[in-house]
Scaffold this active site. Structure first.
Site, PDB file in Angstrom:
ATOM      1  N   LYS A  65      -2.735 -12.653  -3.744  1.00  0.00           N
ATOM      2  CA  LYS A  65      -2.895 -13.299  -2.829  1.00  0.00           C
ATOM      3  C   LYS A  65      -4.023 -14.220  -2.490  1.00  0.00           C
ATOM      4  O   LYS A  65      -4.010 -15.401  -2.083  1.00  0.00           O
ATOM      5  CB  LYS A  65      -2.366 -12.661  -1.614  1.00  0.00           C
ATOM      6  CG  LYS A  65      -1.094 -12.183  -1.475  1.00  0.00           C
ATOM      7  CD  LYS A  65      -0.816 -11.451  -0.216  1.00  0.00           C
ATOM      8  CE  LYS A  65       0.739 -11.032  -0.148  1.00  0.00           C
ATOM      9  NZ  LYS A  65       1.237 -10.293  -1.212  1.00  0.00           N
ATOM     10  N   GLU A  71      -7.062 -14.080   7.097  1.00  0.00           N
ATOM     11  CA  GLU A  71      -6.807 -15.560   7.368  1.00  0.00           C
ATOM     12  C   GLU A  71      -6.256 -15.750   9.049  1.00  0.00           C
ATOM     13  O   GLU A  71      -5.915 -14.725   9.490  1.00  0.00           O
ATOM     14  CB  GLU A  71      -5.722 -15.861   6.472  1.00  0.00           C
ATOM     15  CG  GLU A  71      -4.166 -15.398   6.593  1.00  0.00           C
ATOM     16  CD  GLU A  71      -3.066 -15.602   5.669  1.00  0.00           C
ATOM     17  OE1 GLU A  71      -3.605 -16.271   4.751  1.00  0.00           O
ATOM     18  OE2 GLU A  71      -2.168 -15.565   6.087  1.00  0.00           O
ATOM     19  N   ASN A  76       5.964  -7.235  10.488  1.00  0.00           N
ATOM     20  CA  ASN A  76       5.859  -8.107   9.344  1.00  0.00           C
ATOM     21  C   ASN A  76       6.686  -7.586   8.202  1.00  0.00           C
ATOM     22  O   ASN A  76       6.827  -8.141   7.215  1.00  0.00           O
ATOM     23  CB  ASN A  76       4.215  -7.792   8.762  1.00  0.00           C
ATOM     24  CG  ASN A  76       3.297  -8.060   9.689  1.00  0.00           C
ATOM     25  OD1 ASN A  76       3.108  -9.236  10.468  1.00  0.00           O
ATOM     26  ND2 ASN A  76       2.266  -7.271  10.109  1.00  0.00           N
ATOM     27  N   GLU A 117       5.968 -18.960  -0.113  1.00  0.00           N
ATOM     28  CA  GLU A 117       6.198 -18.725   1.117  1.00  0.00           C
ATOM     29  C   GLU A 117       5.442 -19.703   2.107  1.00  0.00           C
ATOM     30  O   GLU A 117       4.154 -19.806   1.645  1.00  0.00           O
ATOM     31  CB  GLU A 117       5.928 -17.322   1.662  1.00  0.00           C
ATOM     32  CG  GLU A 117       6.912 -16.484   0.801  1.00  0.00           C
ATOM     33  CD  GLU A 117       6.885 -14.953   1.151  1.00  0.00           C
ATOM     34  OE1 GLU A 117       6.405 -14.774   2.431  1.00  0.00           O
ATOM     35  OE2 GLU A 117       7.866 -14.203   0.757  1.00  0.00           O
ATOM     36  N   GLU A 151       1.849 -17.529   0.463  1.00  0.00           N
ATOM     37  CA  GLU A 151       1.675 -16.673  -0.712  1.00  0.00           C
ATOM     38  C   GLU A 151       2.755 -17.186  -1.520  1.00  0.00           C
ATOM     39  O   GLU A 151       3.779 -17.642  -1.076  1.00  0.00           O
ATOM     40  CB  GLU A 151       1.586 -15.363  -0.318  1.00  0.00           C
ATOM     41  CG  GLU A 151       3.045 -14.871   0.227  1.00  0.00           C
ATOM     42  CD  GLU A 151       3.028 -13.178   0.819  1.00  0.00           C
ATOM     43  OE1 GLU A 151       1.718 -13.039   1.127  1.00  0.00           O
ATOM     44  OE2 GLU A 151       3.988 -12.798   0.775  1.00  0.00           O
ATOM     45  N   ASN A 193       5.426 -15.065  -3.976  1.00  0.00           N
ATOM     46  CA  ASN A 193       5.795 -13.797  -4.655  1.00  0.00           C
ATOM     47  C   ASN A 193       6.312 -14.127  -5.981  1.00  0.00           C
ATOM     48  O   ASN A 193       7.384 -15.061  -6.255  1.00  0.00           O
ATOM     49  CB  ASN A 193       7.025 -13.052  -3.898  1.00  0.00           C
ATOM     50  CG  ASN A 193       6.233 -12.582  -2.457  1.00  0.00           C
ATOM     51  OD1 ASN A 193       5.626 -11.481  -2.586  1.00  0.00           O
ATOM     52  ND2 ASN A 193       6.738 -13.235  -1.439  1.00  0.00           N
ATOM     53  N   PHE A 206      11.654   2.366  15.911  1.00  0.00           N
ATOM     54  CA  PHE A 206      12.502   2.189  14.526  1.00  0.00           C
ATOM     55  C   PHE A 206      11.572   3.174  13.390  1.00  0.00           C
ATOM     56  O   PHE A 206      11.286   2.879  12.342  1.00  0.00           O
ATOM     57  CB  PHE A 206      12.019   0.954  14.021  1.00  0.00           C
ATOM     58  CG  PHE A 206      12.755  -0.201  15.018  1.00  0.00           C
ATOM     59  CD1 PHE A 206      14.042  -0.699  14.502  1.00  0.00           C
ATOM     60  CD2 PHE A 206      12.172  -0.744  15.969  1.00  0.00           C
ATOM     61  CE1 PHE A 206      14.809  -1.565  15.338  1.00  0.00           C
ATOM     62  CE2 PHE A 206      12.763  -1.615  16.719  1.00  0.00           C
ATOM     63  CZ  PHE A 206      14.153  -2.040  16.445  1.00  0.00           C
TER      64      PHE A 206
END
Length: 673
Positions: free
Chosen positions: A116, A200, A235, A275, A288, A290, A348
């Site tokens: 990244k 960032e 995320n 992305e 980024e 992938n 969760f």
């Protein structure tokens, strides 16, 4: 074309690759750990090779074992799937050194874009708009805080080699940066074997939009439209769709052209994803890249008609792309829900165990929609604590977004899973959410709409009335079966019935009358016993006792309701509503109302393990005074580290667990005075 390929992965993605390879006439080799010896992907493949213990670091992440499996079976190429070794430059190089083809991008592209930090540098050089941030390696917590102060809060701390939400934290203050830095580094080391992180700027109210690119080894690169993945929790993507309800054709083209320019700059030669974080005004910034197949690739396949795995294999073999940019057309809309083994009612937390029931809805055309279910499990299989908790990816396609969402809601209602906790109730509730349906999305959607966590929708309104009618129907069918068994009903003869019943669901009570004239079954609703009729619904279904899903119609409209027998009643789930339903005679209802309510045991002075997991560390000692919010211990489950904190001020009385212990749900970790 290759005669045999090895899939260096497991679960649903391994099964997904095997399906396309089989379609192409290519033999497949699966690899498996001790925990996966009975897995679906092992059974599906033509051959399978055992590669070690359950822990990924001793099996799926060991490059030498994958290469040895290739040599043992004669596999000419390796598809890495996603996760594990899929974005490791060292893996691609090792395969190349051993004369094995990597079904993915070249090592240079992986190094430039898979990392990244390096990818942001490459993006900046290619004049792709990027998010403000620090692209160097961060030395320690103090350095991380200094950088964050300079950038301005909030900031995002991310693992350089990360993905799937692992090694990622959002921080709103210096204190959160320090803690987030430690946790992100630890998770990154555990999940990827690389603990580098960067910082960032976090864009407020952002949307997550990604562009699928496809390149070959002859310099050709195209983009296949976009996916929106803004519905995220911690995320981690939960729901994805293609196309995005935000973009117009102009923005789509601009994002696609930037993605292609970036891919060409690093000579990208496979399927990959660029992305972007997008503002509500359609501004966008590179996030980024992938360098692998994405989890959510099915939605792109559904709207373009292009098999991405097939394209990856052909490109790896050296073939030129036969698809040009002008050939790419977006047709209809696709929605994907990630079905996880996790308990939505307990924040969760991961759930493990045996799939006592696993009955997905049938794939194929359903009315105007098409249903697809990518999965790697089967009924009777186990969900292990060693790997990602994904059970399946449920995808629906339809001509419009509205119809695709409605088809997704119907499919979720028809998906029966039992034996473990799962997130289908949450996904079903999301499908009914007006903000989701309107397309007004952001990555903060779940946090904003469920600030106190997820609680089941209460049984009210039309959905509740439909559930009450189904409960009355099922009760009637069960009673008819009992009468038939006892000889009260002659074989092949249906008797006309007219019965008064009371259906209770939570705090709601429905006075109904069930009418069976031998042809149809109707459920009439009244305002209390003897009151005026308020509604009448005709029910039709071939449901039989023991089936986990009621599939039928209510007033001609298709309805799927999950059904599970409980003592003296039914557990029903429909449209995100999960409730206990009891069907009584009038007298039984009067008596049931007199029964005392069971009071839950007080566990307020105990810290219980909220999920099956491994104790990583204990932060306190016996006799220590703790304050509300203070960290007590860290428990790792399914590659995620969870900090358990004190709910209130107190003093530690005893500690029942130690680092390294494997705990079950609700196991006592410590007690307080």
């Amino acid at each position: 074309m290759f005669k045999k390929i090895l899939i260096a992965n497991r679960g649903e993605i391994a099964c997904r690759v095997i399906k396309t390879a089989r379609k192409m006439g290519i033999q497949t080799v699966a690899v498996y750990s001790d925990a996966d010896k009975d897995a679906v992907h092992v059974e599906m493949a033509d051959e399978a090779v055992h590669i070690g213990p359950p822990t990924a670091s001793e099996s799926y992440l060991v490059i030498d074992k994958i290469i040895a499996a290739c040599k043992q079976t004669g596999a000419e190429a390796v598809h890495p799937g996603y996760g594990f070794l899929s974005e490791r430059e060292a893996f691609a190089l090792a395969l190349k050194d051993n004369g094995i083809v990597f079904i993915g991008p070249n090592p240079h592209a992986i190094a430039a874009m898979g990392d990244k930090i390096e990818s942001k540098k490459a993006a900046a050089a290619a004049k792709v708009s990027t998010v403000p941030g620090f692209l160097g390696v961060i030395e320690d917590e103090v350095h991380a805080v200094k950088i964050s102060d300079e950038i301005g809060y909030p900031v995002m701390i991310k693992a350089s080699a990360g993905g799937g939400g692992k090694g990622m934290r959002i921080a709103h203050s210096a204190g959160e940066v320090a803690e987030g830095f430690r946790l992100a580094k630890s998770e990154a080391k555990s999940s990827f074997g690389d603990d580098r992180v960067f910082v960032e700027k976090f864009i407020v109210n952002p949307r997550h939009i990604e562009i699928q690119v496809l390149g070959d080894k002859h310099g050709n690169v195209i983009y296949l439209g976009e996916r929106e993945c803004s519905i995220q929790r911690r995320n981690q993507k939960v729901i994805e769709e293609a196309p995005s309800p935000l973009l117009d054709e102009k923005t789509r083209r601009a994002m696609g052209e930037q993605a292609v320019a970036l891919a060409k700059a690093v000579q990208y030669d496979s399927a990959g994803t660029v992305e972007f974080v997008a503002g509500q005004d359609r501004s966008f910034y590179f996030l980024e890249m992938n360098t692998r197949l994405q989890v959510e690739h099915p939605v792109t396949e559904m709207v373009t008609g292009i098999d991405l795995v097939e394209q990856m294999i052909k490109v790896a073999y050296g073939e030129k792309l036969t698809i040009q940019q002008s050939d790419v057309k977006l047709n209809g809309w696709a929605v994907e829900s990630r079905i996880y083994a996790e308990d939505p009612y307990r924040n969760f937390l991961p759930s493990i165990g045996r799939l006592v029931t696993y009955r997905p809805p049938a794939e194929g055309k359903v009315g105007a929609a098409v249903l697809r279910n990518d999965t790697g499990v089967t009924e009777g299989g186990e969900i292990s604590l060693y790997y990602d908790p994904m059970i399946a990816k449920l995808v629906t396609w339809a001509p419009t977004r509205e119809v695709a969402i409605e088809a997704q809601a119907d499919a979720l209602d028809a998906f029966a899973i039992d034996g473990i906790q799962h997130n289908i109730p949450f996904l079903s509730a999301l499908m009914q959410h007006p903000r989701w349906r309107s397309g007004e999305l952001s990555t903060g959607f779940i946090a904003e709409e469920y600030p106190e966590g997820f609680a089941p929708r209460q049984p009210v309104g039309e959905p509740a009335e439909a559930m009450a009618a189904v409960a009355a129907f099922i009760d009637h069918m069960l009673n008819a079966r009992k009468r038939k068994i006892s000889g009260q009903m002659r074989q092949g003869h249906r008797v006309s019935f007219d019965r008064d019943r009371v259906v209770t669901m939570g705090e709601s009570r429905y006075d109904v009358q069930v009418l069976d004239d031998g042809e149809n079954i109707a459920v009439r609703f009244f305002e209390g016993a003897g009151g005026r009729e308020t509604a009448s619904h005709t029910i039709a279904s071939a449901w039989a006792p023991g089936q986990p899903v009621f599939s039928g119609t209510v007033d001609g409209k298709p309805v799927n309701v999950l059904v599970r027998a409980i003592p003296n009643g039914l557990l029903l789930a429909y449209r995100g509503i999960a409730t206990r339903a009891y069907v009584y005679t009038r007298r039984e209802a009067e008596l049931a109302a007199l029964m005392p309510v069971k009071v839950a045991a007080d566990t307020g002075k105990k810290l219980l393990c909220p999920m099956p997991g491994l104790v990583k560390s204990i932060a306190v000692v016996v006799g220590q005074e703790v304050k509300a919010g203070e960290a007590l211990c860290v428990v790792e489950a399914m590659k995620m580290e969870n900090v358990l904190r004190a709910e209130r001020d107190g003093k530690v009385k005893s500690i029942a667990a130690k680092p390294g212990d494997s705990l079950a749900v609700d196991a006592v970790i410590m007690e307080f005075e």
